[in-house]
Design a protein around this motif. Structure first.
Motif, PDB file in Angstrom:
ATOM      1  N   ARG A  11      36.175  36.056 -51.738  1.00 34.17           N
ATOM      2  CA  ARG A  11      35.764  33.986 -52.381  1.00 34.17           C
ATOM      3  C   ARG A  11      36.075  33.244 -52.213  1.00 34.17           C
ATOM      4  N   VAL A  12      37.294  33.257 -52.975  1.00 31.62           N
ATOM      5  CA  VAL A  12      38.155  31.602 -52.882  1.00 31.62           C
ATOM      6  C   VAL A  12      39.017  32.217 -51.877  1.00 31.62           C
ATOM      7  N   THR A  13      39.168  33.200 -51.299  1.00 35.44           N
ATOM      8  CA  THR A  13      40.652  32.999 -49.951  1.00 35.44           C
ATOM      9  C   THR A  13      39.094  32.387 -48.796  1.00 35.44           C
ATOM     10  N   GLU A  14      37.871  32.802 -48.841  1.00 38.92           N
ATOM     11  CA  GLU A  14      37.161  31.943 -47.870  1.00 38.92           C
ATOM     12  C   GLU A  14      36.983  30.548 -47.978  1.00 38.92           C
ATOM     13  N   LEU A  15      36.670  30.361 -49.659  1.00 38.17           N
ATOM     14  CA  LEU A  15      36.555  28.634 -49.645  1.00 38.17           C
ATOM     15  C   LEU A  15      37.800  28.000 -49.289  1.00 38.17           C
ATOM     16  N   ARG A  16      39.209  28.878 -49.550  1.00 38.95           N
ATOM     17  CA  ARG A  16      39.655  27.537 -49.107  1.00 38.95           C
ATOM     18  C   ARG A  16      40.013  27.394 -47.881  1.00 38.95           C
ATOM     19  N   ALA A  17      39.946  28.637 -47.069  1.00 37.20           N
ATOM     20  CA  ALA A  17      39.813  28.363 -45.867  1.00 37.20           C
ATOM     21  C   ALA A  17      39.073  27.321 -45.123  1.00 37.20           C
ATOM     22  N   GLN A  18      37.560  27.495 -45.834  1.00 33.90           N
ATOM     23  CA  GLN A  18      36.884  25.868 -45.539  1.00 33.90           C
ATOM     24  C   GLN A  18      37.671  24.752 -45.578  1.00 33.90           C
ATOM     25  N   ILE A  19      38.027  24.394 -46.634  1.00 28.81           N
ATOM     26  CA  ILE A  19      39.162  23.548 -47.211  1.00 28.81           C
ATOM     27  C   ILE A  19      39.917  22.862 -46.228  1.00 28.81           C
ATOM     28  N   ASN A  20      40.727  23.864 -46.291  1.00 26.49           N
ATOM     29  CA  ASN A  20      41.345  24.008 -44.811  1.00 26.49           C
ATOM     30  C   ASN A  20      41.397  24.004 -43.762  1.00 26.49           C
ATOM     31  N   GLN A  58      33.656  18.358 -51.433  1.00 22.68           N
ATOM     32  CA  GLN A  58      33.387  18.781 -53.187  1.00 22.68           C
ATOM     33  C   GLN A  58      33.115  19.840 -53.487  1.00 22.68           C
ATOM     34  N   THR A  59      31.796  20.079 -53.613  1.00 18.44           N
ATOM     35  CA  THR A  59      31.258  21.233 -54.297  1.00 18.44           C
ATOM     36  C   THR A  59      32.607  22.603 -53.460  1.00 18.44           C
ATOM     37  N   THR A  60      32.515  22.046 -52.048  1.00 17.39           N
ATOM     38  CA  THR A  60      34.233  23.532 -52.285  1.00 17.39           C
ATOM     39  C   THR A  60      34.678  23.719 -52.998  1.00 17.39           C
ATOM     40  N   ARG A  61      34.733  22.521 -53.253  1.00 18.14           N
ATOM     41  CA  ARG A  61      36.705  22.462 -54.273  1.00 18.14           C
ATOM     42  C   ARG A  61      36.087  22.751 -55.399  1.00 18.14           C
ATOM     43  N   ARG A  62      35.053  22.526 -55.452  1.00 16.15           N
ATOM     44  CA  ARG A  62      34.352  22.361 -57.026  1.00 16.15           C
ATOM     45  C   ARG A  62      34.438  24.038 -57.068  1.00 16.15           C
ATOM     46  N   ASN A  63      33.498  24.983 -56.357  1.00 16.81           N
ATOM     47  CA  ASN A  63      33.225  26.217 -56.046  1.00 16.81           C
ATOM     48  C   ASN A  63      34.832  27.171 -55.498  1.00 16.81           C
ATOM     49  N   VAL A  64      35.389  26.686 -55.676  1.00 16.25           N
ATOM     50  CA  VAL A  64      37.114  27.075 -56.267  1.00 16.25           C
ATOM     51  C   VAL A  64      37.031  27.225 -57.295  1.00 16.25           C
ATOM     52  N   ALA A  65      37.650  25.950 -57.698  1.00 16.52           N
ATOM     53  CA  ALA A  65      37.853  25.523 -59.899  1.00 16.52           C
ATOM     54  C   ALA A  65      37.495  26.544 -60.647  1.00 16.52           C
ATOM     55  N   PHE A  66      35.360  26.622 -60.039  1.00 19.12           N
ATOM     56  CA  PHE A  66      34.735  27.936 -60.680  1.00 19.12           C
ATOM     57  C   PHE A  66      35.688  28.855 -61.074  1.00 19.12           C
ATOM     58  N   ALA A  67      35.085  29.988 -59.861  1.00 17.00           N
ATOM     59  CA  ALA A  67      35.729  31.025 -59.506  1.00 17.00           C
ATOM     60  C   ALA A  67      36.755  31.094 -60.203  1.00 17.00           C
ATOM     61  N   ASN A  68      38.002  30.176 -59.523  1.00 15.60           N
ATOM     62  CA  ASN A  68      39.144  30.589 -60.205  1.00 15.60           C
ATOM     63  C   ASN A  68      39.713  30.967 -61.650  1.00 15.60           C
ATOM     64  N   ALA A  69      38.527  29.666 -62.411  1.00 12.09           N
ATOM     65  CA  ALA A  69      38.119  29.792 -64.233  1.00 12.09           C
ATOM     66  C   ALA A  69      37.979  31.153 -64.118  1.00 12.09           C
ATOM     67  N   ALA A  70      37.210  32.136 -63.445  1.00 15.04           N
ATOM     68  CA  ALA A  70      36.543  33.617 -64.557  1.00 15.04           C
ATOM     69  C   ALA A  70      37.026  34.473 -63.711  1.00 15.04           C
ATOM     70  N   SER A  96      46.355  40.194 -58.661  1.00 11.89           N
ATOM     71  CA  SER A  96      46.595  38.851 -58.815  1.00 11.89           C
ATOM     72  C   SER A  96      46.459  38.132 -58.004  1.00 11.89           C
ATOM     73  N   VAL A  97      45.828  36.797 -58.221  1.00  9.23           N
ATOM     74  CA  VAL A  97      45.327  35.685 -57.170  1.00  9.23           C
ATOM     75  C   VAL A  97      45.986  35.218 -56.128  1.00  9.23           C
ATOM     76  N   PRO A  98      45.968  34.778 -55.002  1.00  6.75           N
ATOM     77  CA  PRO A  98      47.022  33.626 -54.541  1.00  6.75           C
ATOM     78  C   PRO A  98      47.133  32.070 -55.549  1.00  6.75           C
ATOM     79  N   ALA A  99      47.770  31.323 -54.894  1.00  4.77           N
ATOM     80  CA  ALA A  99      47.607  30.144 -56.085  1.00  4.77           C
ATOM     81  C   ALA A  99      46.662  29.403 -55.080  1.00  4.77           C
ATOM     82  N   ASP A 100      46.258  28.577 -56.026  1.00  7.55           N
ATOM     83  CA  ASP A 100      45.418  27.776 -56.229  1.00  7.55           C
ATOM     84  C   ASP A 100      46.189  26.130 -54.925  1.00  7.55           C
ATOM     85  N   ASP A 101      45.330  26.400 -53.797  1.00  7.58           N
ATOM     86  CA  ASP A 101      45.957  24.638 -53.086  1.00  7.58           C
ATOM     87  C   ASP A 101      44.709  23.733 -53.128  1.00  7.58           C
ATOM     88  N   SER A 102      43.968  23.656 -53.761  1.00 10.68           N
ATOM     89  CA  SER A 102      42.408  23.452 -53.038  1.00 10.68           C
ATOM     90  C   SER A 102      42.384  21.701 -53.283  1.00 10.68           C
TER      91      SER A 102
END
Length: 195
Positions: free
Chosen positions: A109-118, A159-171, A188-194
């Motif tokens: 999901r983080v990968t999908e959300l990062r693609a959306q941010i890009n 902003q919501t997408t970025r926040r969701n990435v942060a919550f998912a990364n925390a989880a 491991s999970v890819p580094a965060d660039d969100s």
């Protein structure tokens, strides 16, 4: 109509409050009130909501602050003000996500959300939703291209997408830390660039 009779809603609210007070401890009620307190608030106001004394509320708030559930700030005249800590909100949300999805599903999901941010970055030519808000403000002031202007809701969605990435990364971090402590390892999970 008999005007001396109380409003039936008042009776219901009073009954609910009586039951809540009878079925819970002051500590539970203080935690329940502070769980939804996001701005600095006095112990007296929290005590009022928790149906306890300010002294009792302050005692439980101090304990919750020591546990990291509450953040304190200095108010006027040296009074201590209390609010729910950001860390406890993040941890609660991350644990809720982990109860619903595995760390691997969250990583996808983080990968999908990062693609959306890009995609937001490429579509609007800015690096953040805050920059987009400034751009939209300029467009509004210029009042040019009224038919082609971007809807301001995109800023909130980004902003919501970025926040969701942060919550998912925390989880994911909590899951990895838990697995590390128990001797297991997860991918491991890819580094965060969100941004």
């Amino acid at each position: 109509m008999d005007e001396s009779r109380p409003d039936p809603y008042d009776d219901i609210n009073e009954a609910v409050e009586r039951d809540w007070k009878a079925e819970t401890t002051p500590s539970e009620r203080v935690k329940s009130v502070i769980r939804h307190t996001y701005t600095p608030t006095s112990a007296a106001d929290i005590a009022d909501g928790a149906q306890t004394s300010p002294k009792t509320a302050r005692k439980h708030l101090t304990s919750l602050a020591e546990d990291g559930f509450v953040t304190t700030t200095a108010g006027a005249h040296g009074a201590t003000l209390y609010r729910r800590s950001d860390e406890s909100l993040i941890t609660e949300r991350a644990n809720r996500l982990l109860a619903e999805q595995s760390a691997e599903e969250l990583a996808e999901r983080v990968t999908e959300l990062r693609a959306q941010i890009n995609e937001y970055r490429e579509t609007y030519g800015v690096e953040s939703p805050e920059e987009l808000a400034v751009q939209l403000g300029r467009e509004t002031l210029d009042d040019t291209g009224a038919d082609t202007r971007t809807d301001g809701s995109v800023v909130t969605e980004w902003q919501t997408t970025r926040r969701n990435v942060a919550f998912a990364n925390a989880a994911i971090s909590i899951a990895e830390a838990t697995e590390h402590i128990t001797g297991d390892r997860s991918p491991s999970v890819p580094a965060d660039d969100s941004r």
